[in-house]
Design a protein around this motif. Structure first.
Motif, PDB file in Angstrom:
ATOM      1  N   MET A   1      -2.098   0.609   0.893  1.00 50.89           N
ATOM      2  CA  MET A   1      -2.819   1.036  -0.297  1.00 50.89           C
ATOM      3  C   MET A   1      -3.889   2.061   0.070  1.00 50.89           C
ATOM      4  N   THR A   2      -4.186   2.950  -0.868  1.00 47.54           N
ATOM      5  CA  THR A   2      -5.254   3.928  -0.667  1.00 47.54           C
ATOM      6  C   THR A   2      -6.589   3.199  -0.612  1.00 47.54           C
ATOM      7  N   PRO A   3      -7.439   3.486   0.375  1.00 43.69           N
ATOM      8  CA  PRO A   3      -8.740   2.808   0.456  1.00 43.69           C
ATOM      9  C   PRO A   3      -9.562   3.043  -0.811  1.00 43.69           C
ATOM     10  N   THR A   4     -10.256   2.008  -1.243  1.00 41.98           N
ATOM     11  CA  THR A   4     -11.116   2.123  -2.426  1.00 41.98           C
ATOM     12  C   THR A   4     -12.401   2.837  -2.053  1.00 41.98           C
ATOM     13  N   PRO A   5     -12.791   3.872  -2.792  1.00 44.43           N
ATOM     14  CA  PRO A   5     -14.072   4.529  -2.501  1.00 44.43           C
ATOM     15  C   PRO A   5     -15.227   3.600  -2.840  1.00 44.43           C
ATOM     16  N   PRO A   6     -16.408   3.865  -2.307  1.00 44.05           N
ATOM     17  CA  PRO A   6     -17.571   3.055  -2.664  1.00 44.05           C
ATOM     18  C   PRO A   6     -17.814   3.093  -4.167  1.00 44.05           C
TER      19      PRO A   6
END
Length: 288
Positions: free
Chosen positions: A1-6
């Motif tokens: 999965m694409t990392p979640t931004p802050p």
């Protein structure tokens, strides 16, 4: 999965002009690579000239909006802007108390750029008593700093030094105070960061000098505080975040545009419209 931004959660009122308020927060947070979450505290009737009226949302709506999203998403920082009513301030203070480890940044909006009153004395008292003791950083301009520090002492506060105002605000419990100097009579703009040193003494940590730009800007305070919140969410220290956020904000003002008949609006995506940069090289302002 694409990392979640802050993620950063902002509590603010809407601004149809997109210059300040909720829209300004969302633009700045997104520009610096964060995912903006939002709680609407009120609806304004305003343009680039000034604010005509504000309708604060019911505090139950504030609570439900915030609690629902906070049960679902982990938040890296909170940012507070125009809150609308004493009741809203009280319920937000209760919510913040449940997240003591998340940085809380407050842009204590008292008036519009034109001078329209947006927070009465009761709201100022509620902010200083309920929210400031929980704050990691508050970012008043010099006028707001004096009014908030001595809100119960009348008009005499106009001649109070910023050092005295900052000290009083620190005594209320906030960890840091960044007083912006746009309204001061100085050649350049001096923003002053106050806090407590490792030795326990409180006072000036650093003064930042910026070239004073011509013109009047709508939403510069919202942009600065949101930018600091975004930088903290990316893992920068407070002093690093404040330095980076000021640079970002100054660039948004340098590249500001005037879409209406009133103030200039900061260009929060100035970096995406730099004609001298190749498309492949256009990246968010903050580098990791």
């Amino acid at each position: 999965m694409t990392p979640t931004p802050p993620t950063v959660l902002t509590f603010a009122a809407t601004d149809p002009s997109g210059g300040a308020g909720l829209q300004a927060d969302i633009l700045a947070l997104a520009s610096i690579g964060c995912h903006p979450l939002s709680v609407v505290t009120g609806i304004t009737v305003q343009d680039t000239v000034g604010v005509e009226s504000v309708m604060a949302l019911d505090s139950d709506w504030i609570n439900d909006q915030a609690r629902t999203i906070l049960e679902d998403v982990q938040v890296s920082a909170f940012k507070l802007g125009l809150l609308g009513s004493v009741e809203n301030i009280a319920v937000i203070a209760e919510i913040m108390a449940d997240y003591p480890d998340v940085p809380l940044l407050i842009d204590p909006i008292l008036t519009s750029g034109r001078g329209d009153e947006l927070a009465n004395e009761e709201m100022q008292a509620a902010m200083t008593e309920l929210l400031f003791p929980q704050a990691t950083l508050i970012t008043p301009n010099s006028i707001e700093a004096r009014r908030l520090a001595f809100y119960d002492e009348g008009d005499e506060v106009q001649n109070t030094s910023l050092e005295e105002a900052a000290q009083r605000l620190l005594e209320l419990g906030t960890e840091y105070v960044l007083i912006t100097g746009t309204h001061e009579r100085s050649t350049d703009v001096v923003n002053s960061l106050y806090g407590t040193s490792p030795s326990g003494a409180s006072g000036l940590i650093r003064a930042y000098h910026w070239e004073r730009l011509a013109g009047s800007y709508h939403g510069s305070g919202c942009t600065l505080t949101s930018a600091i919140a975004a930088c903290l969410a990316h893992g920068l220290s407070m002093e690093e975040a404040i330095q980076e956020a000021q640079e970002y904000t100054w660039q948004t003002l340098k590249n500001a545009f005037r879409p209406g008949m009133g103030q200039f609006i900061p260009d929060r995506f100035f970096w995406a419209r730099d004609d001298d940069t190749d498309a492949d090289e256009k990246v968010p302002f903050i580098q990791h």
